[in-house]
Design a protein around this motif. Sequence first.
Motif, PDB file in Angstrom:
ATOM      1  N   ASP A 282       0.781  -1.082  -0.049  1.00 38.41           N
ATOM      2  CA  ASP A 282      -0.098   0.093  -0.018  1.00 38.41           C
ATOM      3  C   ASP A 282       0.692   1.421  -0.011  1.00 38.41           C
ATOM      4  N   ALA A 322      -2.127  -7.417  -0.590  1.00 35.53           N
ATOM      5  CA  ALA A 322      -2.444  -6.315   0.500  1.00 35.53           C
ATOM      6  C   ALA A 322      -3.822  -6.099   0.395  1.00 35.53           C
ATOM      7  N   GLY A 324      -7.646  -4.456   2.441  1.00 32.69           N
ATOM      8  CA  GLY A 324      -8.119  -3.925   3.679  1.00 32.69           C
ATOM      9  C   GLY A 324      -7.166  -4.253   4.852  1.00 32.69           C
ATOM     10  N   ARG A 325      -7.488  -4.787   5.830  1.00 28.35           N
ATOM     11  CA  ARG A 325      -6.602  -4.570   6.931  1.00 28.35           C
ATOM     12  C   ARG A 325      -5.697  -5.991   7.071  1.00 28.35           C
ATOM     13  N   VAL A 326      -5.572  -6.649   6.043  1.00 28.59           N
ATOM     14  CA  VAL A 326      -4.867  -7.879   6.058  1.00 28.59           C
ATOM     15  C   VAL A 326      -3.848  -8.128   4.945  1.00 28.59           C
ATOM     16  N   SER A 340      -2.288  -9.829   9.730  1.00 25.67           N
ATOM     17  CA  SER A 340      -2.640  -8.439   9.927  1.00 25.67           C
ATOM     18  C   SER A 340      -1.552  -7.601   9.095  1.00 25.67           C
ATOM     19  N   ARG A 341      -2.046  -6.487   8.654  1.00 24.75           N
ATOM     20  CA  ARG A 341      -1.178  -5.662   7.979  1.00 24.75           C
ATOM     21  C   ARG A 341      -0.391  -4.927   8.772  1.00 24.75           C
ATOM     22  N   GLU A 342      -0.754  -4.596   9.893  1.00 31.76           N
ATOM     23  CA  GLU A 342       0.106  -3.927  11.094  1.00 31.76           C
ATOM     24  C   GLU A 342       1.333  -4.679  11.570  1.00 31.76           C
ATOM     25  N   ASP A 343       1.478  -5.793  11.844  1.00 28.92           N
ATOM     26  CA  ASP A 343       2.385  -6.497  12.620  1.00 28.92           C
ATOM     27  C   ASP A 343       2.701  -7.836  12.073  1.00 28.92           C
ATOM     28  N   MET A 347      -4.701 -13.431  11.413  1.00 30.92           N
ATOM     29  CA  MET A 347      -6.123 -13.181  11.559  1.00 30.92           C
ATOM     30  C   MET A 347      -6.967 -14.440  11.491  1.00 30.92           C
TER      31      MET A 347
END
Length: 383
Positions: A282, A322, A324-326, A340-343, A347
């Motif tokens: 992203d 990538a 959404g949030r995954v 998880s896209r953050e860490d 999921m």
Amino acid sequence: MSALRGVHGRPSRLAWVVSGAVIALALTACSSGPEKPKPAQLAPVAALMGTTVAWSSQVGASHAALAPRAVAGRVFAAGSAGTVVALDASTGKDVWRLNLAQPIAAGVGSDGELAAVITQGNDLVTIRDGQEVWRVRLPARSFTAPLVAGKRVFVLTADRTVRAFDGQTGARLWVQSRPAEPLVLSQSGALLAVGDTLVVGLAGRLAGLNPLNGSIRWDVPVATSRGTNEVERLVDVVGPVSRVGNSVCARAYSAAVACVDAGRGTVAWAQPAQGATGLHGDDRLVFGTESDGRVLAWQRASGERGWEVDRLKHRGLTAPLAVGRVVAVGDSQGLVHLLSREDGSEMTRMTADGSAILVAPVLAGDALVVQTRNGGVYAWRPQ
């Protein structure tokens, strides 16, 4: 190495073709190293998000150069024996289906209307509404799906040549060549449109071409060949690539990951990396999978490491998607992992028909779509 085989092209541009898997096998055979590591054992599924199978279809046995493509509300897919389909992205029902009765080497490329594949006999074949439109014999093999854009069809062949054809007639418009290295990978490369520039991977470099005449606007390195033999010096750019605006991030096989400004034709950053599959991302992060199964995230702006997870080691991961949030990755055991896209934490995960997932998932509307080795095309939606 007997596993290598020739590219059927002009004698002056003769090269050798080898897959990443063949390289690994050949190097293993030449050593007395340990057995191939076993896939990491998985913990019970986290199930932090719900998904449901929206639809499924079948195109016949597949291979790694046949990636599904989602565009204009349709999913285009092909099986290695010759079936090409356009599926409704919402329902999975056939919009059209055609059996070319010839093995397919690369595809599918499409702009939503015109689809294009390349047969193992080196024929570039275009299809509209389930009917063959035209075909052209290519002078060399190809492992990269054609790009259909701007009423043209662009092809990258294994002899480091880019060719452009008129989308309506199949007339050849131009050819751009560069000297071929002794080895090329038999897997998908980089071929995409960025604004009014055609961006293509040529060996370990990204080049920006004028799509009207093939002239080179810029040419920058993703990685530089190193090593003591031809295998070690192999640094082909592999697909898919991650594009956000003019930022194009790509991987050079088992050498590096780099981001390029396709507007200026400059390298923003490059980092050593040991993967064999492409990237996705992203505007903040770029994601990739290493050859040992680690999943990495880099900061798109700087190339600094974002996060790394190693619980999927040796599971034969695809390139990521990538969404959404995954971040979604498939594996050789037939599972799709949502991280998880953050860490990078798990999921959930899904399974299709149990056969290997060979290429990166794609996004079709609100559905996550994968294609399996056995030819199943599966779409999941979040609950």
